[in-house]
Design a protein around this motif. Sequence first.
Motif, PDB file in Angstrom:
ATOM      1  N   GLU A   8       9.217   7.298   2.784  1.00 42.22           N
ATOM      2  CA  GLU A   8       9.028   6.328   1.716  1.00 42.22           C
ATOM      3  C   GLU A   8       7.556   6.003   1.481  1.00 42.22           C
ATOM      4  OE1 GLU A   8      11.412   2.970   2.591  1.00 42.22           O
ATOM      5  OE2 GLU A   8      13.260   4.128   2.663  1.00 42.22           O
ATOM      6  N   GLY A   9       6.748   5.924   2.503  1.00 42.85           N
ATOM      7  CA  GLY A   9       5.353   5.571   2.347  1.00 42.85           C
ATOM      8  C   GLY A   9       4.461   6.733   1.985  1.00 42.85           C
ATOM      9  N   TYR A  10       4.990   7.926   1.930  1.00 41.60           N
ATOM     10  CA  TYR A  10       4.164   9.108   1.708  1.00 41.60           C
ATOM     11  C   TYR A  10       4.471   9.804   0.395  1.00 41.60           C
ATOM     12  CZ  TYR A  10       3.162   8.455   6.613  1.00 41.60           C
ATOM     13  OH  TYR A  10       2.775   7.928   7.806  1.00 41.60           O
ATOM     14  N   THR A  11       4.960   9.059  -0.587  1.00 42.95           N
ATOM     15  CA  THR A  11       5.249   9.686  -1.868  1.00 42.95           C
ATOM     16  C   THR A  11       3.953   9.955  -2.612  1.00 42.95           C
ATOM     17  OG1 THR A  11       5.521   7.528  -2.894  1.00 42.95           O
ATOM     18  CG2 THR A  11       7.506   8.606  -2.078  1.00 42.95           C
ATOM     19  N   GLN A  12       3.913  11.043  -3.300  1.00 45.79           N
ATOM     20  CA  GLN A  12       2.716  11.424  -4.039  1.00 45.79           C
ATOM     21  C   GLN A  12       2.953  11.229  -5.527  1.00 45.79           C
ATOM     22  OE1 GLN A  12       1.790  15.419  -3.017  1.00 45.79           O
ATOM     23  NE2 GLN A  12       1.098  14.916  -0.973  1.00 45.79           N
ATOM     24  N   THR A  13       1.938  10.752  -6.201  1.00 48.34           N
ATOM     25  CA  THR A  13       2.021  10.599  -7.646  1.00 48.34           C
ATOM     26  C   THR A  13       1.049  11.576  -8.286  1.00 48.34           C
ATOM     27  OG1 THR A  13       0.348   8.861  -7.586  1.00 48.34           O
ATOM     28  CG2 THR A  13       2.647   8.160  -7.487  1.00 48.34           C
ATOM     29  N   ALA A  14       1.401  12.007  -9.480  1.00 50.33           N
ATOM     30  CA  ALA A  14       0.551  12.949 -10.198  1.00 50.33           C
ATOM     31  C   ALA A  14      -0.595  12.187 -10.855  1.00 50.33           C
ATOM     32  CB  ALA A  14       1.357  13.696 -11.246  1.00 50.33           C
ATOM     33  N   ARG A  15      -1.805  12.647 -10.645  1.00 50.92           N
ATOM     34  CA  ARG A  15      -2.970  12.047 -11.265  1.00 50.92           C
ATOM     35  C   ARG A  15      -3.473  12.982 -12.353  1.00 50.92           C
ATOM     36  NH1 ARG A  15      -5.281  10.644  -5.543  1.00 50.92           N
ATOM     37  NH2 ARG A  15      -4.210   8.687  -5.182  1.00 50.92           N
ATOM     38  N   VAL A  16      -3.740  12.418 -13.515  1.00 49.01           N
ATOM     39  CA  VAL A  16      -4.220  13.203 -14.636  1.00 49.01           C
ATOM     40  C   VAL A  16      -5.741  13.132 -14.652  1.00 49.01           C
ATOM     41  CG1 VAL A  16      -4.202  13.470 -17.138  1.00 49.01           C
ATOM     42  CG2 VAL A  16      -2.132  12.739 -15.933  1.00 49.01           C
ATOM     43  N   ILE A  17      -6.381  14.285 -14.621  1.00 51.17           N
ATOM     44  CA  ILE A  17      -7.830  14.366 -14.685  1.00 51.17           C
ATOM     45  C   ILE A  17      -8.187  14.996 -16.017  1.00 51.17           C
ATOM     46  CG2 ILE A  17      -9.915  15.331 -13.662  1.00 51.17           C
ATOM     47  CD1 ILE A  17      -8.402  15.412 -11.003  1.00 51.17           C
ATOM     48  N   LYS A  18      -8.870  14.216 -16.849  1.00 51.61           N
ATOM     49  CA  LYS A  18      -9.246  14.718 -18.171  1.00 51.61           C
ATOM     50  C   LYS A  18     -10.623  15.367 -18.095  1.00 51.61           C
ATOM     51  CE  LYS A  18      -6.506  11.387 -20.671  1.00 51.61           C
ATOM     52  NZ  LYS A  18      -6.486  10.341 -21.703  1.00 51.61           N
ATOM     53  N   ALA A  19     -10.773  16.442 -18.832  1.00 58.37           N
ATOM     54  CA  ALA A  19     -12.039  17.171 -18.836  1.00 58.37           C
ATOM     55  C   ALA A  19     -13.060  16.409 -19.668  1.00 58.37           C
ATOM     56  CB  ALA A  19     -11.845  18.566 -19.393  1.00 58.37           C
ATOM     57  N   GLY A  20     -14.274  16.333 -19.153  1.00 57.31           N
ATOM     58  CA  GLY A  20     -15.352  15.678 -19.885  1.00 57.31           C
ATOM     59  C   GLY A  20     -16.224  16.715 -20.560  1.00 57.31           C
TER      60      GLY A  20
END
Length: 66
Positions: A40-52
């Motif tokens: 339960e404490g180790y769930t990963q969320t997707a992070r969006v990285i936008k190109a600059g």
Amino acid sequence: MNHSIYSADRSTHLKIVVMALVAGIAVAGFSVLARTTSDEGYTQTARVIKAGKPVAITSATTSTVR
């Protein structure tokens, strides 16, 4: 019971296979039950990285933007 695997009869081979199966199930069951932490404490969320803006890095102290 024969003490040599080469001269063992069918029932001795069956006993060996059954004991190996029981031992394998016991090890697998113990390894599942020995796990104490939950996920339960180790769930990963997707992070969006936008190109600059594109940047070319050189050995100079300034950067060139193209």
